[in-house]
Design an enzyme around this catalytic site. Structure first.
Site, PDB file in Angstrom:
ATOM      1  N   ASP A 122     -17.072   7.601  -2.075  1.00 57.49           N
ATOM      2  CA  ASP A 122     -15.642   7.388  -1.108  1.00 57.49           C
ATOM      3  C   ASP A 122     -15.363   8.825  -0.639  1.00 57.49           C
ATOM      4  O   ASP A 122     -16.079   9.971  -0.933  1.00 57.49           O
ATOM      5  CB  ASP A 122     -14.408   7.021  -2.139  1.00 57.49           C
ATOM      6  N   HIS A 167      -7.388   1.015  -6.571  1.00 51.26           N
ATOM      7  CA  HIS A 167      -7.347   0.047  -5.250  1.00 51.26           C
ATOM      8  C   HIS A 167      -8.226  -0.879  -5.687  1.00 51.26           C
ATOM      9  O   HIS A 167      -9.600  -1.398  -5.505  1.00 51.26           O
ATOM     10  CB  HIS A 167      -8.246   0.997  -4.254  1.00 51.26           C
ATOM     11  N   GLN A 223     -10.240  -3.549  -3.428  1.00 45.98           N
ATOM     12  CA  GLN A 223     -11.417  -3.163  -2.977  1.00 45.98           C
ATOM     13  C   GLN A 223     -12.488  -3.171  -3.983  1.00 45.98           C
ATOM     14  O   GLN A 223     -13.632  -3.788  -3.871  1.00 45.98           O
ATOM     15  CB  GLN A 223     -11.306  -1.767  -2.682  1.00 45.98           C
ATOM     16  N   CYS A 281     -16.401   2.034   0.545  1.00 45.78           N
ATOM     17  CA  CYS A 281     -15.110   1.194   0.654  1.00 45.78           C
ATOM     18  C   CYS A 281     -14.787   1.216   2.249  1.00 45.78           C
ATOM     19  O   CYS A 281     -14.092   0.460   2.759  1.00 45.78           O
ATOM     20  CB  CYS A 281     -13.825   1.552  -0.136  1.00 45.78           C
ATOM     21  N   ARG A 337       0.991  -1.249  -0.025  1.00 42.73           N
ATOM     22  CA  ARG A 337       0.010   0.074   0.124  1.00 42.73           C
ATOM     23  C   ARG A 337       1.203   1.251   0.040  1.00 42.73           C
ATOM     24  O   ARG A 337       1.604   1.424   0.830  1.00 42.73           O
ATOM     25  CB  ARG A 337      -1.218   0.045   1.064  1.00 42.73           C
ATOM     26  N   ARG A 383     -13.672  -8.304   1.552  1.00 45.65           N
ATOM     27  CA  ARG A 383     -12.218  -7.970   1.299  1.00 45.65           C
ATOM     28  C   ARG A 383     -11.673  -9.256   1.989  1.00 45.65           C
ATOM     29  O   ARG A 383     -10.528  -9.709   1.005  1.00 45.65           O
ATOM     30  CB  ARG A 383     -11.739  -6.902   2.272  1.00 45.65           C
TER      31      ARG A 383
HETATM   32  N1   CP Z   1     -11.131   0.200   2.391  1.00 44.35           N
HETATM   33  C1   CP Z   1      -9.764   0.135   2.672  1.00 44.35           C
HETATM   34  O1   CP Z   1      -9.068  -0.203   1.979  1.00 44.35           O
HETATM   35  O2   CP Z   1      -9.707   0.310   4.212  1.00 44.35           O
HETATM   36  P1   CP Z   1      -8.434   0.550   4.795  1.00 44.35           P
HETATM   37  O3   CP Z   1      -7.790   1.912   4.566  1.00 44.35           O
HETATM   38  O4   CP Z   1      -8.817   0.430   6.380  1.00 44.35           O
HETATM   39  O5   CP Z   1      -7.528  -0.689   4.663  1.00 44.35           O
HETATM   40  N1  NVA Z   2      -9.396   6.830  -1.715  1.00 39.36           N
HETATM   41  C1  NVA Z   2      -9.160   6.555  -0.389  1.00 39.36           C
HETATM   42  C2  NVA Z   2      -9.560   5.169  -0.215  1.00 39.36           C
HETATM   43  C3  NVA Z   2      -9.588   4.421   1.151  1.00 39.36           C
HETATM   44  C4  NVA Z   2      -9.509   2.992   1.326  1.00 39.36           C
HETATM   45  C5  NVA Z   2      -7.810   6.810  -0.026  1.00 39.36           C
HETATM   46  O1  NVA Z   2      -7.125   6.659  -1.101  1.00 39.36           O
HETATM   47  O2  NVA Z   2      -7.527   7.234   0.796  1.00 39.36           O
END
Ligand code: CP
Ligand code: NVA
Length: 330
Positions: free
Chosen positions: A249, A153, A156, A289, A126, A317
């Site tokens: 989101d 992502h 997700q 999400c 990530r 997930r």
């Molecule tokens: N939706 C999602 O990726 O959640 P987190 O940021 O908590 O991993």
């Molecule tokens: N768009 C958001 C998604 C979080 C799961 C981010 O990147 O922070």
């Protein structure tokens, strides 16, 4: 995937698993990279793994394998679901925060990739720039899974596809979906996911916040195969009209915290609330999400009305990522 199962006493014993998937040994960086069959294969295996987990049927397809999880951003769902998923598959997961890794002190990602490949069977990352995940994948000898970049992502959105199958049926073709809000990593992944699935998607964003042009063009090409109709608009109401699914989101993604107050003003007409949903199908489901910011991109009322779906989405997930890991690392 051709897995041979042999159960004794409702699956307490699993004799043999053979991974013949075309995903074996591959990276999972974007839904755009999947063939339609691979896309389906992940969703089918995820549904199967969900049943097995709920029925207590053993499914230790990654016995003795190890996943390293590099986090350069925060996470609740991703960290816990990957870690628990590896445990349920018979393997182990290591949480690797960039705050503790030498990566955080400037060790090149290409060196980190080659070192970690000597210890691990898979790496999840990530991070911020998508090119960091791509560079990791380029230099790693083991599969690399994208667990969120600024661009995409994909774990997700595949999860959301499974959740849509559960609520709207397995045949996703022709469903109407609207994404309302920021043209961010989620919006961009929905373009890829809906293009593969054949879902007609309209993305509504304010001027200047539309999804990335290259992603949109790639998704339009994928959509030719599935027949999905993809469109972009500034009109949230028009996007939501007769929609079977509405998703949103956060307006300020990780790394955009300093823009939060300005974005709150710019996005105020893009809140998913009852007024907006009055334009959707009477059987509309709302996806998020998470984490959700009530009173910003979604009202508390809409969130709580859809809480069962949203938390099913969060649970999924686990099942989808177990499928991705089994197919790529098995
Ligand atoms: N939706 C999602 O990726 O959640 P987190 O940021 O908590 O991993
Ligand atoms: N768009 C958001 C998604 C979080 C799961 C981010 O990147 O922070």
């Amino acid at each position: 995937m051709n897995m041979i199962f042999m159960y004794e006493d409702m699956g307490r014993k699993m004799a043999k698993t053979t991974n013949t998937s075309t995903l074996k040994g591959k990276d999972f960086l974007s839904i755009h990279d999947l063939t339609t069959d691979e896309f389906r294969e992940i969703l089918d295996l995820a549904a199967d793994l969900k049943t097995k987990q709920k029925c207590g049927i053993e499914h230790k397809y990654l016995e003795g394998k190890t996943l390293g999880m590099i986090f350069e951003k925060s996470s609740t769902r991703t960290r816990v679901s990957f870690e628990v998923g590896m445990y349920q598959l018979g393997g182990a997961a290591l949480f690797l925060s960039s705050r503790d890794l030498q990566l955080g002190r400037g060790e090149p990602i290409k060196d980190t990739a080659r070192v970690l490949s000597r210890y691990l069977d898979g790496i999840m990352i990530r991070t911020f720039g998508h090119e960091r995940a791509e560079e990791l994948a380029k230099y790693a000898d083991v599969p690399v899974i994208n667990a969120l970049t600024d661009l995409l992502h994909p774990c997700q959105v595949l999860t959301d596809m499974l959740t849509i199958c559960e609520y709207k049926g397995k045949n996703l073709k022709g469903l109407k979906m609207a994404y309302v809000g920021d043209g961010n990593n989620m919006a961009q992944s929905y373009l890829y996911g809906c293009a593969k699935a054949g879902i007609n998607l309209t993305v509504a964003t304010p001027e200047g916040y539309a999804p990335n042009d290259v992603v949109f063009e790639n998704a339009m090409r994928d959509a030719k195969e599935s027949g999905a109709v993809l469109s972009l608009t500034k009109d949230a109401k028009a996007a939501v009209r007769d929609a079977d699914i509405v998703a949103t989101d956060t307006w300020a993604s990780m790394g955009q915290e300093a823009e939060h107050d300005e974005r709150k003003k710019i996005f105020s007409a893009y809140q998913v609330n009852e007024d907006l949903l009055a334009n959707a199908s009477s059987r509309v489901i709302v996806l998020h999400c998470l984490p959700a910011y009530r009173g910003e991109e979604i009202t508390d009322e809409v969130f709580e009305k859809n809480a069962q779906i949203i938390f099913d989405e969060a649970e999924n997930r686990l099942h989808v990522q177990k499928a991705i890991m089994t197919l790529t690392m098995g």
